[in-house]
Design an enzyme around this catalytic site. Structure first.
Site, PDB file in Angstrom:
ATOM      1  N   ARG A  79      23.092   1.512  82.114  1.00  0.00           N
ATOM      2  CA  ARG A  79      22.048   0.499  82.045  1.00  0.00           C
ATOM      3  C   ARG A  79      21.625   0.174  80.611  1.00  0.00           C
ATOM      4  NH1 ARG A  79      17.774  -1.049  85.678  1.00  0.00           N
ATOM      5  NH2 ARG A  79      18.583   0.431  87.201  1.00  0.00           N
ATOM      6  N   ASP A  90      23.345  -3.250  85.053  1.00  0.00           N
ATOM      7  CA  ASP A  90      22.434  -2.742  86.073  1.00  0.00           C
ATOM      8  C   ASP A  90      23.267  -2.641  87.347  1.00  0.00           C
ATOM      9  OD1 ASP A  90      20.708  -2.443  88.186  1.00  0.00           O
ATOM     10  OD2 ASP A  90      19.201  -3.844  87.408  1.00  0.00           O
ATOM     11  N   LYS A 128      30.508  15.080  94.365  1.00  0.00           N
ATOM     12  CA  LYS A 128      29.538  15.603  95.292  1.00  0.00           C
ATOM     13  C   LYS A 128      28.133  15.374  94.747  1.00  0.00           C
ATOM     14  CE  LYS A 128      28.234  20.120  94.547  1.00  0.00           C
ATOM     15  NZ  LYS A 128      27.753  20.458  93.227  1.00  0.00           N
ATOM     16  N   HIS A 161      35.423  19.979  91.791  1.00  0.00           N
ATOM     17  CA  HIS A 161      36.087  20.366  90.532  1.00  0.00           C
ATOM     18  C   HIS A 161      36.737  21.751  90.624  1.00  0.00           C
ATOM     19  CE1 HIS A 161      32.271  22.415  89.547  1.00  0.00           C
ATOM     20  NE2 HIS A 161      32.951  23.089  88.641  1.00  0.00           N
ATOM     21  N   LYS A 180      40.705  23.798  88.965  1.00  0.00           N
ATOM     22  CA  LYS A 180      40.814  25.010  88.138  1.00  0.00           C
ATOM     23  C   LYS A 180      42.218  25.602  88.262  1.00  0.00           C
ATOM     24  CE  LYS A 180      35.901  26.153  88.478  1.00  0.00           C
ATOM     25  NZ  LYS A 180      35.247  26.204  87.172  1.00  0.00           N
ATOM     26  N   ASP A 189      24.751  23.253  97.642  1.00  0.00           N
ATOM     27  CA  ASP A 189      25.247  22.960  96.300  1.00  0.00           C
ATOM     28  C   ASP A 189      26.592  23.637  96.021  1.00  0.00           C
ATOM     29  OD1 ASP A 189      24.846  21.771  93.670  1.00  0.00           O
ATOM     30  OD2 ASP A 189      24.445  23.788  92.911  1.00  0.00           O
ATOM     31  N   HIS A 214      32.559  24.077  97.087  1.00  0.00           N
ATOM     32  CA  HIS A 214      33.443  24.968  96.331  1.00  0.00           C
ATOM     33  C   HIS A 214      33.905  26.190  97.132  1.00  0.00           C
ATOM     34  CE1 HIS A 214      32.075  22.339  93.277  1.00  0.00           C
ATOM     35  NE2 HIS A 214      31.010  23.003  92.922  1.00  0.00           N
ATOM     36  N   LYS A 243      22.709  32.095  91.726  1.00  0.00           N
ATOM     37  CA  LYS A 243      22.287  31.864  90.341  1.00  0.00           C
ATOM     38  C   LYS A 243      21.641  33.152  89.840  1.00  0.00           C
ATOM     39  CE  LYS A 243      22.814  27.272  90.776  1.00  0.00           C
ATOM     40  NZ  LYS A 243      24.233  26.877  90.781  1.00  0.00           N
ATOM     41  N   LYS A 249      28.787  35.461  84.802  1.00  0.00           N
ATOM     42  CA  LYS A 249      29.524  34.348  85.390  1.00  0.00           C
ATOM     43  C   LYS A 249      30.882  34.885  85.792  1.00  0.00           C
ATOM     44  CE  LYS A 249      31.120  29.606  84.531  1.00  0.00           C
ATOM     45  NZ  LYS A 249      30.462  28.841  85.584  1.00  0.00           N
TER      46      LYS A 249
HETATM   47  C1  BG6 Z   1      28.387  22.529  90.444  1.00  0.00           C
HETATM   48  C2  BG6 Z   1      27.032  22.912  90.958  1.00  0.00           C
HETATM   49  O1  BG6 Z   1      29.089  21.827  91.423  1.00  0.00           O
HETATM   50  O2  BG6 Z   1      29.120  23.685  90.091  1.00  0.00           O
HETATM   51  C3  BG6 Z   1      26.293  23.726  89.922  1.00  0.00           C
HETATM   52  O3  BG6 Z   1      26.283  21.758  91.278  1.00  0.00           O
HETATM   53  C4  BG6 Z   1      27.127  24.886  89.449  1.00  0.00           C
HETATM   54  O4  BG6 Z   1      25.060  24.187  90.441  1.00  0.00           O
HETATM   55  C5  BG6 Z   1      28.530  24.432  89.049  1.00  0.00           C
HETATM   56  O5  BG6 Z   1      26.465  25.495  88.346  1.00  0.00           O
HETATM   57  C6  BG6 Z   1      29.441  25.620  88.754  1.00  0.00           C
HETATM   58  O6  BG6 Z   1      30.668  25.180  88.242  1.00  0.00           O
HETATM   59  P1  BG6 Z   1      31.555  26.082  87.292  1.00  0.00           P
HETATM   60  O7  BG6 Z   1      32.786  25.293  87.051  1.00  0.00           O
HETATM   61  O8  BG6 Z   1      30.748  26.324  86.070  1.00  0.00           O
HETATM   62  O9  BG6 Z   1      31.810  27.362  88.043  1.00  0.00           O
END
Ligand code: BG6
Length: 488
Positions: free
Chosen positions: A46, A89, A144, A174, A178, A231, A236, A336, A341
Protein backbone atom coordinates in the site's frame (compact mmCIF):
# COMPACT_ATOMS: atom_id res chain seq x y z
CA UNK A 1 16.65 -21.81 -18.14
CA UNK A 2 13.50 -21.12 -20.11
CA UNK A 3 11.31 -23.40 -18.09
CA UNK A 4 11.85 -21.35 -14.93
CA UNK A 5 11.46 -17.96 -16.50
CA UNK A 6 8.56 -16.13 -14.94
CA UNK A 7 7.19 -12.85 -13.69
CA UNK A 8 6.65 -12.67 -9.96
CA UNK A 9 4.07 -10.41 -8.34
CA UNK A 10 4.66 -10.15 -4.64
CA UNK A 11 1.71 -8.82 -2.64
CA UNK A 12 2.63 -7.65 0.84
CA UNK A 13 6.17 -6.85 -0.26
CA UNK A 14 6.88 -4.64 2.74
CA UNK A 15 5.53 -7.13 5.27
CA UNK A 16 7.45 -9.32 7.64
CA UNK A 17 7.38 -12.52 5.58
CA UNK A 18 8.54 -10.84 2.39
CA UNK A 19 11.29 -8.92 4.14
CA UNK A 20 12.55 -11.68 6.39
CA UNK A 21 12.15 -14.71 4.14
CA UNK A 22 11.15 -14.05 0.54
CA UNK A 23 13.58 -11.37 -0.61
CA UNK A 24 16.56 -13.12 1.01
CA UNK A 25 15.44 -16.41 -0.60
CA UNK A 26 15.12 -14.75 -4.01
CA UNK A 27 18.55 -13.21 -3.59
CA UNK A 28 19.99 -16.65 -2.86
CA UNK A 29 18.30 -18.06 -5.96
CA UNK A 30 19.88 -15.29 -7.97
CA UNK A 31 23.23 -16.10 -6.44
CA UNK A 32 22.82 -19.76 -7.28
CA UNK A 33 22.08 -18.78 -10.86
CA UNK A 34 18.53 -20.09 -10.62
CA UNK A 35 16.61 -16.90 -11.32
CA UNK A 36 16.20 -16.84 -15.06
CA UNK A 37 17.86 -13.85 -16.68
CA UNK A 38 14.61 -12.34 -17.89
CA UNK A 39 12.53 -13.03 -14.81
CA UNK A 40 11.10 -9.91 -13.22
CA UNK A 41 9.70 -9.13 -9.79
CA UNK A 42 6.91 -6.66 -9.06
CA UNK A 43 6.75 -5.70 -5.40
CA UNK A 44 3.33 -4.52 -4.29
CA UNK A 45 2.18 -2.88 -1.08
CA UNK A 46 0.00 0.00 0.00
CA UNK A 47 2.75 2.43 0.95
CA UNK A 48 3.70 5.17 -1.50
CA UNK A 49 7.25 4.44 -2.45
CA UNK A 50 9.21 4.42 -5.67
CA UNK A 51 11.28 1.62 -7.14
CA UNK A 52 14.59 3.31 -6.35
CA UNK A 53 13.74 3.67 -2.66
CA UNK A 54 12.55 0.09 -2.40
CA UNK A 55 15.76 -1.13 -4.01
CA UNK A 56 17.78 0.97 -1.60
CA UNK A 57 15.82 -0.36 1.38
CA UNK A 58 16.32 -3.92 0.21
CA UNK A 59 19.99 -3.32 -0.40
CA UNK A 60 20.43 -2.08 3.18
CA UNK A 61 18.38 -4.87 4.65
CA UNK A 62 19.98 -7.68 2.67
CA UNK A 63 23.46 -6.32 3.31
CA UNK A 64 22.71 -6.33 7.02
CA UNK A 65 21.21 -9.80 7.20
CA UNK A 66 22.95 -11.98 4.62
CA UNK A 67 26.22 -13.47 5.89
CA UNK A 68 29.20 -11.55 4.52
CA UNK A 69 30.63 -14.39 2.46
CA UNK A 70 27.31 -14.85 0.69
CA UNK A 71 26.92 -11.21 -0.19
CA UNK A 72 28.17 -10.51 -3.66
CA UNK A 73 27.83 -7.01 -5.01
CA UNK A 74 27.39 -8.05 -8.64
CA UNK A 75 24.70 -10.56 -7.71
CA UNK A 76 22.92 -8.06 -5.52
CA UNK A 77 22.95 -5.40 -8.22
CA UNK A 78 21.60 -7.81 -10.79
CA UNK A 79 18.93 -9.01 -8.38
CA UNK A 80 17.76 -5.52 -7.41
CA UNK A 81 17.57 -4.53 -11.06
CA UNK A 82 14.85 -7.14 -11.54
CA UNK A 83 12.63 -5.56 -8.92
CA UNK A 84 10.08 -2.84 -9.46
CA UNK A 85 7.72 -1.36 -6.91
CA UNK A 86 4.10 -0.43 -7.37
CA UNK A 87 1.95 1.07 -4.61
CA UNK A 88 -1.44 -0.60 -4.58
CA UNK A 89 -4.51 -0.84 -2.41
CA UNK A 90 -5.31 -4.53 -2.59
CA UNK A 91 -9.01 -3.83 -2.32
CA UNK A 92 -9.12 -1.35 -5.21
CA UNK A 93 -9.71 -3.08 -8.56
CA UNK A 94 -8.49 -0.01 -10.43
CA UNK A 95 -5.09 -0.26 -8.77
CA UNK A 96 -4.48 -3.58 -10.50
CA UNK A 97 -4.44 -1.97 -13.94
CA UNK A 98 -0.91 -0.75 -13.46
CA UNK A 99 0.14 -4.25 -12.42
CA UNK A 100 -1.44 -5.62 -15.58
CA UNK A 101 0.44 -3.02 -17.62
CA UNK A 102 3.70 -4.12 -16.02
CA UNK A 103 2.84 -7.64 -17.06
CA UNK A 104 2.38 -6.34 -20.59
CA UNK A 105 1.07 -9.62 -21.98
CA UNK A 106 4.40 -11.23 -21.32
CA UNK A 107 3.90 -14.89 -22.30
CA UNK A 108 6.07 -16.32 -19.51
CA UNK A 109 4.19 -17.75 -16.50
CA UNK A 110 3.08 -15.36 -13.78
CA UNK A 111 3.70 -16.32 -10.18
CA UNK A 112 1.52 -14.41 -7.71
CA UNK A 113 2.73 -14.61 -4.13
CA UNK A 114 0.12 -13.49 -1.60
CA UNK A 115 2.23 -12.65 1.44
CA UNK A 116 -0.83 -11.05 3.03
CA UNK A 117 -3.43 -11.98 5.61
CA UNK A 118 -5.57 -14.84 4.26
CA UNK A 119 -8.67 -12.67 4.51
CA UNK A 120 -7.33 -10.84 1.43
CA UNK A 121 -6.70 -13.90 -0.77
CA UNK A 122 -10.19 -13.85 -2.25
CA UNK A 123 -10.11 -10.12 -2.93
CA UNK A 124 -6.72 -10.26 -4.59
CA UNK A 125 -7.79 -13.22 -6.72
CA UNK A 126 -10.97 -11.49 -7.88
CA UNK A 127 -9.17 -8.25 -8.67
CA UNK A 128 -6.48 -10.08 -10.60
CA UNK A 129 -9.18 -11.71 -12.67
CA UNK A 130 -10.69 -8.34 -13.52
CA UNK A 131 -7.22 -7.20 -14.57
CA UNK A 132 -6.82 -10.27 -16.79
CA UNK A 133 -3.92 -11.72 -14.85
CA UNK A 134 -5.36 -15.13 -14.04
CA UNK A 135 -4.84 -17.18 -17.19
CA UNK A 136 -3.83 -20.85 -17.04
CA UNK A 137 -0.13 -19.99 -16.80
CA UNK A 138 -0.66 -18.07 -13.57
CA UNK A 139 0.44 -19.79 -10.36
CA UNK A 140 -0.63 -18.58 -6.97
CA UNK A 141 1.28 -19.05 -3.75
CA UNK A 142 -0.56 -18.70 -0.46
CA UNK A 143 0.56 -19.07 3.11
CA UNK A 144 -1.07 -20.51 6.16
CA UNK A 145 -3.27 -20.07 8.08
CA UNK A 146 -5.85 -21.32 5.61
CA UNK A 147 -8.65 -20.54 8.04
CA UNK A 148 -8.89 -21.28 11.75
CA UNK A 149 -11.11 -24.33 11.37
CA UNK A 150 -12.60 -26.52 8.67
CA UNK A 151 -15.49 -24.17 7.86
CA UNK A 152 -13.37 -21.05 7.49
CA UNK A 153 -10.79 -22.94 5.44
CA UNK A 154 -13.62 -23.81 3.07
CA UNK A 155 -14.46 -20.15 2.65
CA UNK A 156 -10.89 -19.22 1.75
CA UNK A 157 -10.40 -22.22 -0.54
CA UNK A 158 -13.72 -21.54 -2.24
CA UNK A 159 -12.76 -17.94 -2.92
CA UNK A 160 -9.52 -19.08 -4.50
CA UNK A 161 -11.26 -21.84 -6.42
CA UNK A 162 -13.63 -19.33 -7.99
CA UNK A 163 -10.69 -17.87 -9.86
CA UNK A 164 -8.03 -20.57 -10.00
CA UNK A 165 -7.88 -24.23 -10.74
CA UNK A 166 -6.35 -26.44 -8.02
CA UNK A 167 -3.40 -27.08 -10.35
CA UNK A 168 -2.58 -23.36 -10.15
CA UNK A 169 -2.57 -23.20 -6.35
CA UNK A 170 0.60 -23.61 -4.32
CA UNK A 171 -0.24 -23.71 -0.59
CA UNK A 172 2.94 -23.31 1.38
CA UNK A 173 3.89 -25.28 4.42
CA UNK A 174 7.46 -24.19 4.79
CA UNK A 175 8.36 -27.38 6.68
CA UNK A 176 8.00 -29.23 3.38
CA UNK A 177 10.86 -27.12 2.02
CA UNK A 178 13.31 -28.12 4.71
CA UNK A 179 16.15 -30.27 3.46
CA UNK A 180 15.73 -33.14 5.91
CA UNK A 181 11.99 -33.24 5.49
CA UNK A 182 12.46 -33.93 1.82
CA UNK A 183 15.11 -36.38 2.69
CA UNK A 184 12.49 -38.39 4.49
CA UNK A 185 11.06 -39.27 1.11
CA UNK A 186 14.45 -40.43 -0.10
CA UNK A 187 15.19 -42.29 3.11
CA UNK A 188 11.93 -44.17 3.10
CA UNK A 189 11.52 -44.94 -0.55
CA UNK A 190 15.09 -45.37 -1.78
CA UNK A 191 16.29 -47.64 1.03
CA UNK A 192 14.74 -51.03 1.12
CA UNK A 193 16.41 -51.59 4.48
CA UNK A 194 13.94 -49.16 6.00
CA UNK A 195 11.04 -49.84 3.67
CA UNK A 196 10.67 -53.38 4.98
CA UNK A 197 10.84 -52.26 8.62
CA UNK A 198 8.39 -49.44 8.37
CA UNK A 199 5.28 -50.75 10.06
CA UNK A 200 3.69 -51.98 13.26
CA UNK A 201 5.58 -55.28 13.14
CA UNK A 202 8.90 -53.51 13.62
CA UNK A 203 8.19 -50.08 15.03
CA UNK A 204 6.89 -49.60 18.55
CA UNK A 205 6.26 -45.87 18.48
CA UNK A 206 7.23 -42.60 16.87
CA UNK A 207 8.07 -39.27 18.47
CA UNK A 208 7.84 -35.94 16.71
CA UNK A 209 9.14 -32.92 18.57
CA UNK A 210 9.11 -29.38 17.23
CA UNK A 211 10.48 -27.28 20.05
CA UNK A 212 11.08 -23.56 19.90
CA UNK A 213 12.93 -21.47 22.43
CA UNK A 214 11.27 -18.23 21.36
CA UNK A 215 8.16 -16.94 23.08
CA UNK A 216 5.38 -14.97 21.49
CA UNK A 217 7.30 -11.72 21.13
CA UNK A 218 5.35 -9.05 19.38
CA UNK A 219 2.62 -11.17 17.87
CA UNK A 220 0.53 -11.90 20.91
CA UNK A 221 -2.70 -10.72 19.30
CA UNK A 222 -2.34 -13.04 16.32
CA UNK A 223 -1.06 -15.98 18.27
CA UNK A 224 -3.65 -15.80 21.00
CA UNK A 225 -6.45 -16.36 18.52
CA UNK A 226 -4.66 -19.37 17.09
CA UNK A 227 -2.66 -21.21 19.75
CA UNK A 228 -0.02 -23.85 19.19
CA UNK A 229 -2.42 -26.50 17.91
CA UNK A 230 -3.66 -24.36 15.03
CA UNK A 231 -0.38 -22.56 14.46
CA UNK A 232 1.90 -25.61 14.36
CA UNK A 233 0.11 -28.95 14.60
CA UNK A 234 -2.59 -28.45 11.96
CA UNK A 235 0.10 -27.84 9.37
CA UNK A 236 3.75 -28.55 10.18
CA UNK A 237 3.43 -31.47 12.58
CA UNK A 238 0.70 -33.22 10.65
CA UNK A 239 2.71 -32.86 7.47
CA UNK A 240 5.69 -34.48 9.15
CA UNK A 241 3.45 -37.23 10.47
CA UNK A 242 2.09 -37.83 6.98
CA UNK A 243 5.55 -38.14 5.46
CA UNK A 244 6.52 -40.69 8.10
CA UNK A 245 3.30 -42.65 7.93
CA UNK A 246 2.26 -42.57 4.28
CA UNK A 247 2.36 -45.57 2.00
CA UNK A 248 4.87 -45.54 -0.86
CA UNK A 249 3.61 -43.38 -3.72
CA UNK A 250 3.85 -44.94 -7.16
CA UNK A 251 5.90 -42.01 -8.45
CA UNK A 252 7.07 -38.58 -7.38
CA UNK A 253 4.21 -36.68 -8.93
CA UNK A 254 2.32 -34.21 -6.80
CA UNK A 255 -0.88 -36.17 -6.84
CA UNK A 256 0.69 -39.54 -6.08
CA UNK A 257 2.37 -38.12 -3.00
CA UNK A 258 -0.60 -36.08 -1.88
CA UNK A 259 -3.04 -38.95 -2.36
CA UNK A 260 -0.98 -41.00 0.09
CA UNK A 261 -0.75 -38.16 2.61
CA UNK A 262 -4.49 -37.67 2.52
CA UNK A 263 -5.05 -41.34 3.32
CA UNK A 264 -3.04 -40.89 6.51
CA UNK A 265 -5.00 -37.81 7.55
CA UNK A 266 -8.24 -39.66 6.97
CA UNK A 267 -7.04 -42.55 9.09
CA UNK A 268 -6.13 -40.40 12.11
CA UNK A 269 -8.14 -41.57 15.07
CA UNK A 270 -10.37 -38.75 16.34
CA UNK A 271 -9.51 -37.53 19.83
CA UNK A 272 -12.74 -37.82 21.81
CA UNK A 273 -13.57 -36.13 25.13
CA UNK A 274 -12.97 -39.32 27.08
CA UNK A 275 -9.41 -39.47 25.72
CA UNK A 276 -8.42 -36.05 27.08
CA UNK A 277 -6.54 -37.43 30.07
CA UNK A 278 -4.54 -39.98 28.13
CA UNK A 279 -4.04 -38.44 24.70
CA UNK A 280 -3.75 -34.72 25.04
CA UNK A 281 -1.85 -32.13 27.06
CA UNK A 282 -2.19 -28.39 26.64
CA UNK A 283 0.29 -26.07 28.26
CA UNK A 284 0.98 -22.37 28.70
CA UNK A 285 4.35 -21.01 29.75
CA UNK A 286 4.90 -19.00 32.88
CA UNK A 287 7.92 -16.84 33.70
CA UNK A 288 11.23 -18.63 33.54
CA UNK A 289 14.46 -18.43 31.67
CA UNK A 290 15.41 -18.72 28.06
CA UNK A 291 18.93 -18.70 26.64
CA UNK A 292 20.24 -17.63 30.00
CA UNK A 293 18.00 -14.64 30.60
CA UNK A 294 14.79 -14.38 32.53
CA UNK A 295 11.66 -14.00 30.47
CA UNK A 296 8.04 -13.21 31.28
CA UNK A 297 5.20 -15.70 31.19
CA UNK A 298 2.72 -15.81 28.31
CA UNK A 299 0.16 -13.82 30.28
CA UNK A 300 2.72 -11.11 31.02
CA UNK A 301 3.90 -10.62 27.46
CA UNK A 302 3.29 -7.25 25.88
CA UNK A 303 -0.34 -6.83 24.87
CA UNK A 304 -1.49 -9.94 26.75
CA UNK A 305 -4.99 -10.55 28.01
CA UNK A 306 -4.29 -12.01 31.42
CA UNK A 307 -7.24 -14.36 31.35
CA UNK A 308 -6.23 -16.12 28.13
CA UNK A 309 -6.45 -19.90 28.03
CA UNK A 310 -4.60 -20.20 24.74
CA UNK A 311 -2.06 -23.00 24.66
CA UNK A 312 1.60 -22.40 23.86
CA UNK A 313 2.40 -26.09 24.13
CA UNK A 314 0.59 -29.17 23.02
CA UNK A 315 1.39 -32.86 23.23
CA UNK A 316 -0.80 -35.45 21.59
CA UNK A 317 -0.74 -39.19 21.43
CA UNK A 318 -1.95 -39.60 17.88
CA UNK A 319 -2.99 -42.92 16.43
CA UNK A 320 -3.47 -44.03 12.86
CA UNK A 321 -6.16 -46.57 12.25
CA UNK A 322 -4.81 -48.67 9.42
CA UNK A 323 -2.91 -51.92 8.85
CA UNK A 324 0.51 -50.36 8.79
CA UNK A 325 0.19 -48.40 12.02
CA UNK A 326 -2.41 -50.03 14.26
CA UNK A 327 -1.05 -50.00 17.81
CA UNK A 328 1.85 -47.61 17.07
CA UNK A 329 1.36 -44.31 18.86
CA UNK A 330 2.77 -41.14 17.31
CA UNK A 331 3.65 -38.91 20.26
CA UNK A 332 3.82 -35.40 18.95
CA UNK A 333 4.67 -32.27 20.89
CA UNK A 334 5.44 -28.70 20.11
CA UNK A 335 5.80 -25.60 22.21
CA UNK A 336 7.14 -22.12 22.63
CA UNK A 337 9.75 -21.29 25.27
CA UNK A 338 11.11 -24.80 25.48
CA UNK A 339 14.80 -25.21 26.37
CA UNK A 340 16.08 -25.12 22.79
CA UNK A 341 15.11 -24.86 19.15
CA UNK A 342 14.99 -28.47 18.09
CA UNK A 343 12.91 -30.37 15.56
CA UNK A 344 13.38 -34.07 15.44
CA UNK A 345 11.60 -37.26 14.64
CA UNK A 346 12.48 -40.48 16.39
CA UNK A 347 11.43 -43.85 15.12
CA UNK A 348 11.62 -46.39 17.92
CA UNK A 349 12.02 -49.93 16.64
CA UNK A 350 10.78 -52.89 18.62
CA UNK A 351 13.33 -54.86 20.63
CA UNK A 352 14.71 -58.16 19.41
CA UNK A 353 12.29 -61.02 20.12
CA UNK A 354 14.57 -62.68 22.66
CA UNK A 355 17.06 -60.89 24.88
CA UNK A 356 20.29 -62.57 26.02
CA UNK A 357 22.42 -59.77 27.46
CA UNK A 358 22.66 -58.14 30.89
CA UNK A 359 19.17 -57.84 32.34
CA UNK A 360 19.96 -54.35 33.62
CA UNK A 361 20.65 -53.15 30.07
CA UNK A 362 17.41 -54.36 28.66
CA UNK A 363 16.03 -50.83 28.36
CA UNK A 364 18.70 -50.10 25.75
CA UNK A 365 17.66 -52.91 23.51
CA UNK A 366 15.81 -51.16 20.78
CA UNK A 367 17.12 -49.34 17.77
CA UNK A 368 16.16 -45.78 17.16
CA UNK A 369 16.33 -43.78 14.02
CA UNK A 370 16.74 -40.11 14.84
CA UNK A 371 15.95 -37.66 12.11
CA UNK A 372 17.01 -34.11 12.97
CA UNK A 373 15.35 -31.37 10.99
CA UNK A 374 16.98 -28.47 12.79
CA UNK A 375 19.45 -27.40 13.87
CA UNK A 376 22.30 -29.49 12.48
CA UNK A 377 20.31 -31.49 9.92
CA UNK A 378 21.10 -35.14 9.85
CA UNK A 379 20.09 -38.66 10.66
CA UNK A 380 21.46 -41.09 13.13
CA UNK A 381 20.64 -44.72 13.63
CA UNK A 382 21.21 -45.79 17.21
CA UNK A 383 22.58 -49.30 17.27
CA UNK A 384 23.91 -51.58 19.99
CA UNK A 385 27.47 -52.82 19.97
CA UNK A 386 29.72 -54.46 22.48
CA UNK A 387 31.45 -52.15 24.88
CA UNK A 388 35.23 -52.28 24.38
CA UNK A 389 37.62 -53.79 26.89
CA UNK A 390 38.21 -57.16 28.50
CA UNK A 391 36.56 -56.22 31.75
CA UNK A 392 33.37 -55.20 29.99
CA UNK A 393 32.46 -58.76 28.97
CA UNK A 394 29.35 -58.59 26.82
CA UNK A 395 28.22 -55.22 28.11
CA UNK A 396 26.29 -53.37 25.44
CA UNK A 397 26.85 -49.86 24.30
CA UNK A 398 24.46 -47.72 22.37
CA UNK A 399 25.98 -45.52 19.71
CA UNK A 400 25.09 -43.78 16.54
CA UNK A 401 25.69 -44.76 12.98
CA UNK A 402 25.70 -41.13 12.15
CA UNK A 403 25.26 -39.10 9.04
CA UNK A 404 25.64 -35.40 9.52
CA UNK A 405 24.90 -33.74 6.23
CA UNK A 406 27.17 -30.81 6.88
CA UNK A 407 30.09 -33.10 7.69
CA UNK A 408 29.47 -35.90 5.21
CA UNK A 409 28.68 -33.90 2.13
CA UNK A 410 30.63 -30.72 1.76
CA UNK A 411 28.07 -29.21 -0.53
CA UNK A 412 28.19 -25.87 1.22
CA UNK A 413 25.16 -24.22 2.71
CA UNK A 414 21.80 -25.92 3.00
CA UNK A 415 19.21 -23.78 1.25
CA UNK A 416 16.45 -22.25 3.31
CA UNK A 417 12.98 -23.77 2.93
CA UNK A 418 11.70 -20.71 1.05
CA UNK A 419 14.44 -20.94 -1.55
CA UNK A 420 13.49 -24.47 -2.40
CA UNK A 421 9.77 -23.75 -2.42
CA UNK A 422 10.08 -20.65 -4.60
CA UNK A 423 12.26 -22.61 -6.97
CA UNK A 424 9.64 -25.37 -7.18
CA UNK A 425 6.91 -22.81 -7.91
CA UNK A 426 9.02 -21.37 -10.70
CA UNK A 427 9.34 -24.85 -12.14
CA UNK A 428 5.60 -25.35 -11.69
CA UNK A 429 6.10 -28.45 -9.50
CA UNK A 430 3.42 -28.93 -6.86
CA UNK A 431 4.62 -31.94 -4.90
CA UNK A 432 5.98 -29.89 -1.99
CA UNK A 433 2.74 -27.93 -1.65
CA UNK A 434 -0.44 -28.76 0.16
CA UNK A 435 -3.57 -29.76 -1.71
CA UNK A 436 -6.98 -28.55 -0.66
CA UNK A 437 -8.14 -31.90 0.72
CA UNK A 438 -5.03 -32.17 2.89
CA UNK A 439 -5.85 -28.83 4.50
CA UNK A 440 -9.42 -29.95 5.02
CA UNK A 441 -8.75 -33.35 6.54
CA UNK A 442 -6.13 -31.82 8.80
CA UNK A 443 -8.68 -29.26 9.99
CA UNK A 444 -11.34 -31.88 10.56
CA UNK A 445 -9.06 -33.75 12.92
CA UNK A 446 -7.91 -30.56 14.66
CA UNK A 447 -11.50 -29.32 14.99
CA UNK A 448 -12.32 -32.56 16.74
CA UNK A 449 -9.44 -32.08 19.18
CA UNK A 450 -10.62 -28.56 19.94
CA UNK A 451 -14.19 -29.71 20.41
CA UNK A 452 -13.03 -32.36 22.82
CA UNK A 453 -11.03 -29.95 24.92
CA UNK A 454 -13.74 -27.34 24.91
CA UNK A 455 -16.14 -29.93 26.29
CA UNK A 456 -13.56 -30.78 28.89
CA UNK A 457 -12.69 -27.10 29.43
CA UNK A 458 -10.22 -26.08 32.12
CA UNK A 459 -7.16 -23.88 31.64
CA UNK A 460 -3.97 -25.19 30.06
CA UNK A 461 -1.36 -26.66 32.38
CA UNK A 462 1.45 -24.34 33.38
CA UNK A 463 5.12 -24.88 32.59
CA UNK A 464 8.02 -22.61 33.35
CA UNK A 465 9.70 -21.03 30.33
CA UNK A 466 12.86 -22.99 29.58
CA UNK A 467 11.44 -26.41 30.50
CA UNK A 468 10.09 -29.21 28.32
CA UNK A 469 6.43 -28.39 28.90
CA UNK A 470 3.98 -29.40 31.62
CA UNK A 471 4.77 -32.51 33.65
CA UNK A 472 1.54 -33.94 32.29
CA UNK A 473 3.30 -34.33 28.94
CA UNK A 474 5.92 -36.53 30.56
CA UNK A 475 3.20 -38.41 32.43
CA UNK A 476 1.34 -39.03 29.17
CA UNK A 477 4.21 -40.97 27.66
CA UNK A 478 5.43 -42.52 30.92
CA UNK A 479 2.01 -44.06 31.38
CA UNK A 480 2.77 -46.11 28.28
CA UNK A 481 6.13 -47.19 29.72
CA UNK A 482 8.11 -44.82 27.48
CA UNK A 483 9.84 -41.48 27.70
CA UNK A 484 10.55 -38.51 25.49
CA UNK A 485 13.97 -38.93 23.98
CA UNK A 486 15.88 -36.17 25.85
CA UNK A 487 14.49 -37.36 29.14
CA UNK A 488 15.55 -40.95 28.45
C1 BG6 B 1 5.41 -20.73 11.70
C2 BG6 B 1 4.62 -20.44 12.94
O1 BG6 B 1 4.59 -21.35 10.76
O2 BG6 B 1 6.49 -21.59 12.00
C3 BG6 B 1 5.52 -19.83 14.00
O3 BG6 B 1 3.56 -19.55 12.66
C4 BG6 B 1 6.74 -20.68 14.23
O4 BG6 B 1 4.81 -19.65 15.21
C5 BG6 B 1 7.42 -21.03 12.91
O5 BG6 B 1 7.63 -19.96 15.08
C6 BG6 B 1 8.54 -22.05 13.11
O6 BG6 B 1 9.25 -22.23 11.91
P1 BG6 B 1 10.77 -22.69 11.90
O7 BG6 B 1 11.11 -22.85 10.47
O8 BG6 B 1 11.53 -21.62 12.58
O9 BG6 B 1 10.82 -23.98 12.67
Amino acid sequence: ENDTQCDLMLFGALGDLAQRKLFPALYQLQRAGLLARNSRILALARKKLDTQSLRQQLRDKLSATIPGHELEEAVLAEFLAKIEYLPLDMEQPADYEAAARWRDENPVPLVVYMATPPSLYGTIAANLRTANCTGPSTRVVVEKPIGHDFASSQTINDQLAEVFDESQLFRIDHYLGKETVQNLIALRFANNLFATQWNQNQISHVEITVAESVGIEGRWGYFDKAGQLRDMVQNHLLQLLCLIAMDPPSDLSADSIRDEKVKVLKALRPIMPDMMETHLVRGQYTAGSSDGRSVPGYLDEEGADRSSHTETFVAIKAEISNWRWAGVPFYIRTGKRLPEKLSQIIIHFKPAPHYIFDPDQKHLANNKLIIRLQPDEGMSLQILTKDQGLEKGMRLREGPLELSFSEAFSTGRIPDAYERLLWEVMKGKQYLFVRRDEVEFAWRWVDQVIKAWEAHSGPPKRYAAGTWGPVASIAMITRDGRSWYEDA
